[in-house]
Write an enzyme that holds these catalytic residues in place. Structure first.
Site, PDB file in Angstrom:
ATOM      1  N   ASN A  11       0.875  -1.167   0.000  1.00 38.74           N
ATOM      2  CA  ASN A  11       0.000   0.000   0.000  1.00 38.74           C
ATOM      3  C   ASN A  11       0.914   1.219   0.000  1.00 38.74           C
ATOM      4  OD1 ASN A  11      -1.802   2.035   0.483  1.00 38.74           O
ATOM      5  ND2 ASN A  11      -2.754   1.083   2.277  1.00 38.74           N
ATOM      6  N   ARG A  32      -2.608  -2.017  -3.450  1.00 31.68           N
ATOM      7  CA  ARG A  32      -3.851  -1.292  -3.208  1.00 31.68           C
ATOM      8  C   ARG A  32      -3.823  -0.050  -4.101  1.00 31.68           C
ATOM      9  NH1 ARG A  32      -5.386   2.785   1.470  1.00 31.68           N
ATOM     10  NH2 ARG A  32      -7.593   2.948   1.000  1.00 31.68           N
ATOM     11  N   HIS A  65     -13.267   2.305   0.210  1.00 29.40           N
ATOM     12  CA  HIS A  65     -13.241   1.232   1.223  1.00 29.40           C
ATOM     13  C   HIS A  65     -13.854  -0.056   0.674  1.00 29.40           C
ATOM     14  CE1 HIS A  65     -13.586   4.480   4.643  1.00 29.40           C
ATOM     15  NE2 HIS A  65     -12.313   4.283   4.303  1.00 29.40           N
ATOM     16  N   HIS A  78     -18.222   0.733   7.931  1.00 29.77           N
ATOM     17  CA  HIS A  78     -16.780   0.826   8.196  1.00 29.77           C
ATOM     18  C   HIS A  78     -16.559   2.134   8.947  1.00 29.77           C
ATOM     19  CE1 HIS A  78     -12.437   0.317   6.785  1.00 29.77           C
ATOM     20  NE2 HIS A  78     -12.459   1.569   7.246  1.00 29.77           N
ATOM     21  N   GLY A 132     -13.732   3.888  10.908  1.00 28.76           N
ATOM     22  CA  GLY A 132     -12.340   4.014  11.362  1.00 28.76           C
ATOM     23  C   GLY A 132     -12.022   5.480  11.376  1.00 28.76           C
ATOM     24  N   ARG A 143     -12.803  14.474   8.545  1.00 29.35           N
ATOM     25  CA  ARG A 143     -13.534  14.858   7.328  1.00 29.35           C
ATOM     26  C   ARG A 143     -15.004  15.103   7.652  1.00 29.35           C
ATOM     27  NH1 ARG A 143     -11.956   9.844   3.785  1.00 29.35           N
ATOM     28  NH2 ARG A 143     -10.301   9.293   5.235  1.00 29.35           N
ATOM     29  N   GLU A 152      -7.789  -5.599   5.463  1.00 32.98           N
ATOM     30  CA  GLU A 152      -7.675  -5.188   4.062  1.00 32.98           C
ATOM     31  C   GLU A 152      -6.543  -5.901   3.350  1.00 32.98           C
ATOM     32  OE1 GLU A 152      -8.919  -1.150   2.922  1.00 32.98           O
ATOM     33  OE2 GLU A 152      -9.042  -0.753   5.068  1.00 32.98           O
TER      34      GLU A 152
HETATM   35  P1  AMP Z   1      -8.807   2.607  11.551  1.00 31.96           P
HETATM   36  O1  AMP Z   1      -8.845   3.740  10.551  1.00 31.96           O
HETATM   37  O2  AMP Z   1      -9.703   1.478  11.215  1.00 31.96           O
HETATM   38  O3  AMP Z   1      -7.422   2.184  11.926  1.00 31.96           O
HETATM   39  O4  AMP Z   1      -9.437   3.223  12.901  1.00 31.96           O
HETATM   40  C1  AMP Z   1      -8.766   4.198  13.643  1.00 31.96           C
HETATM   41  C2  AMP Z   1      -9.716   4.819  14.635  1.00 31.96           C
HETATM   42  O5  AMP Z   1     -10.379   3.815  15.397  1.00 31.96           O
HETATM   43  C3  AMP Z   1      -9.013   5.676  15.688  1.00 31.96           C
HETATM   44  O6  AMP Z   1      -8.828   6.980  15.227  1.00 31.96           O
HETATM   45  C4  AMP Z   1      -9.965   5.623  16.851  1.00 31.96           C
HETATM   46  O7  AMP Z   1     -10.896   6.675  16.718  1.00 31.96           O
HETATM   47  C5  AMP Z   1     -10.719   4.339  16.682  1.00 31.96           C
HETATM   48  N1  AMP Z   1     -10.375   3.330  17.699  1.00 31.96           N
HETATM   49  C6  AMP Z   1      -9.327   2.502  17.733  1.00 31.96           C
HETATM   50  N2  AMP Z   1      -9.370   1.709  18.846  1.00 31.96           N
HETATM   51  C7  AMP Z   1     -10.491   2.074  19.521  1.00 31.96           C
HETATM   52  C8  AMP Z   1     -11.106   1.641  20.739  1.00 31.96           C
HETATM   53  N3  AMP Z   1     -10.585   0.674  21.489  1.00 31.96           N
HETATM   54  N4  AMP Z   1     -12.255   2.261  21.110  1.00 31.96           N
HETATM   55  C9  AMP Z   1     -12.808   3.227  20.347  1.00 31.96           C
HETATM   56  N5  AMP Z   1     -12.273   3.664  19.200  1.00 31.96           N
HETATM   57  C10 AMP Z   1     -11.133   3.104  18.779  1.00 31.96           C
END
Ligand code: AMP
Length: 402
Positions: A7, A95, A184, A212, A214, A245, A388
């Site tokens: 990636n 990716r 995504h 999704h 994140g 965003r 992913e």
């Molecule tokens: P990702 O883009 O899937 O890696 O998700 C990242 C985001 O997931 C972080 O910015 C957090 O806001 C959230 N996150 C990660 N771990 C936790 C957790 N244990 N509880 C709540 N939010 C989480």
């Protein structure tokens, strides 16, 4: 059979080496700060019989080519490495963020495919050109190894025109391909497949809403295994409230900011992509920090959580109307997998539509895929970890096998 998954970002390369027979990760790593004074490569190797090993190298990494060569040197290191030499890598998966309307599925990379990725650069200027850098370097280092492009947009190419068209003059679509594409896709497709397995039903017969959540967030309506609508649009800015965003916005806000505050396009672009969303509302973009702030009485943090989860609920309702019948709702990614409060708030009030959470199951901390709805829920709700890299690797296997 070992695959290398890449990636490539504008100043970074994320990679994994996966043993496909057992779907075991042998190495994961990240090259960062390419082109800066001091670059960094962090790798973790899982050599199976030997102990897991971590290595960090800090040195100037002038370009993607030197970054990739550093990765290879680590992977083939006699003591820590997980491959004897590069000939053990049988295929490479890349990716690629934007396939525009050119790619409906993952594809073997040829000169024509690279030209098409290049043609789609205007739709994702930073991402696609960085993805191409990664492809060029891998082609140079592994000239005989099959290389496969896996697109974030491809899964959503099944959206019908009434879902992907913006109500703008038609010529903007015809001439400039201004339309909704969605992103995504690899994650949505992966968790949909896992959900079908848990439902014990062929994916082609499943109607699902995959969510999704994140740092970036998106929701997809899946009818009979195919994406029929998704919340991200022409760029990854539309739809749900994300870490930084804005998601959906009256387009006239841009005009207002320009006319009344004199902000130029660059400022507005940075505002909407980097300073908005949860961060814009309360100054924090990590959901864990937002919960801590709420516990200490921060009203803005509570508002940010409410705005995000209300938007989620609105989209779930919309996609229920789109699909009519639903077999499952899936939460995935950092917030979706870990945050019981966000899940509960996002589904609040949907009991009338047959969605009932089991609060004990929802609150249980657990890493694997699981069902969190109650016995009497007509729609099953799942938490399914996304992966992913594995999803890309499976796509590569499909393309290579033909
Ligand atoms: P990702 O883009 O899937 O890696 O998700 C990242 C985001 O997931 C972080 O910015 C957090 O806001 C959230 N996150 C990660 N771990 C936790 C957790 N244990 N509880 C709540 N939010 C989480």
């Amino acid at each position: 059979m070992k695959f290398l998954i890449i990636n490539s970002g504008s100043s970074s390369i994320k990679y994994q080496v996966i043993e496909m027979e057992t779907e075991t990760v042998l190495a994961v790593g990240l090259v960062e700060r390419i082109g800066e004074e001091v670059g960094r490569l962090k790798s973790t190797f899982f050599p199976g019989t030997k102990a897991e090993a971590e290595s960090v190298i800090e040195q100037p990494i002038p370009d993607h080519s030197s970054g990739m060569r550093l990765v290879i040197a680590g992977l083939t290191d006699k003591d820590k490495g997980v491959i004897g030499d590069t000939s053990e890598i049988l295929a490479i998966g890349h990716r690629v963020v934007h396939g525009g309307e050119d790619f409906h599925s993952s594809t073997m990379i040829t000169k024509e495919v690279m030209d098409a990725i290049q043609r789609n650069i205007p739709l994702a200027p930073l991402h696609n050109s960085a993805n191409l850098d990664g492809i060029r370097v891998a082609m140079e280092i592994f000239p005989k190894v099959p290389q496969v492009a896996v697109f974030d947009t491809a899964f959503h190419q099944t959206m019908p025109p009434h879902a992907f068209m913006y109500a703008l003059p038609y010529s903007l679509y015809e001439k400039d391909r201004v339309r909704r594409y969605g992103f995504h896709g690899t994650s949505h497709r992966f968790v949909a497949g896992e959900c079908a397995f848990l439902l014990n039903k062929p994916l082609a017969e499943c109607n699902l809403i995959t969510i999704h959540l994140g740092n970036g967030c998106s929701m997809t309506a899946i009818e009979n295994g195919r994406s029929v609508d998704t919340s991200l649009g022409m760029t990854p800015l539309e739809g749900l409230v994300m870490g930084t965003r804005s998601g959906d916005l009256d387009p006239a806000v841009h005009l207002f900011l320009q006319q009344n505050k004199g902000w130029d396009l660059e400022t507005i672009d940075a505002l909407l992509n980097k300073e908005s969303g949860l961060k814009g509302l309360c100054g924090l973009n990590d959901m864990r920090d937002i919960h801590k702030a709420i516990e200490s009485g921060d009203a803005r943090a509570a508002l940010a959580l409410d705005v995000q989860t209300y938007r989620n609920r609105k989209y779930i309702g919309a996609y229920m109307a789109v699909l009519g019948r639903i077999d499952g709702i899936v939460f995935t990614a950092g917030i979706g997998e870990n945050d019981a409060i966000v899940r509960a708030k996002s589904l609040k009030g949907l009991e009338a539509f047959g969605v009932r959470l089991d609060s004990a199951k929802n609150s249980q901390r657990c890493l694997g895929a699981r069902c969190i709805s109650s016995q009497d829920s007509t729609v099953q709700v799942f938490v399914i970890p996304t992966n992913e890299e594995l999803a890309i690797a499976r796509e590569v296997a499909g393309v290579v096998r033909g």
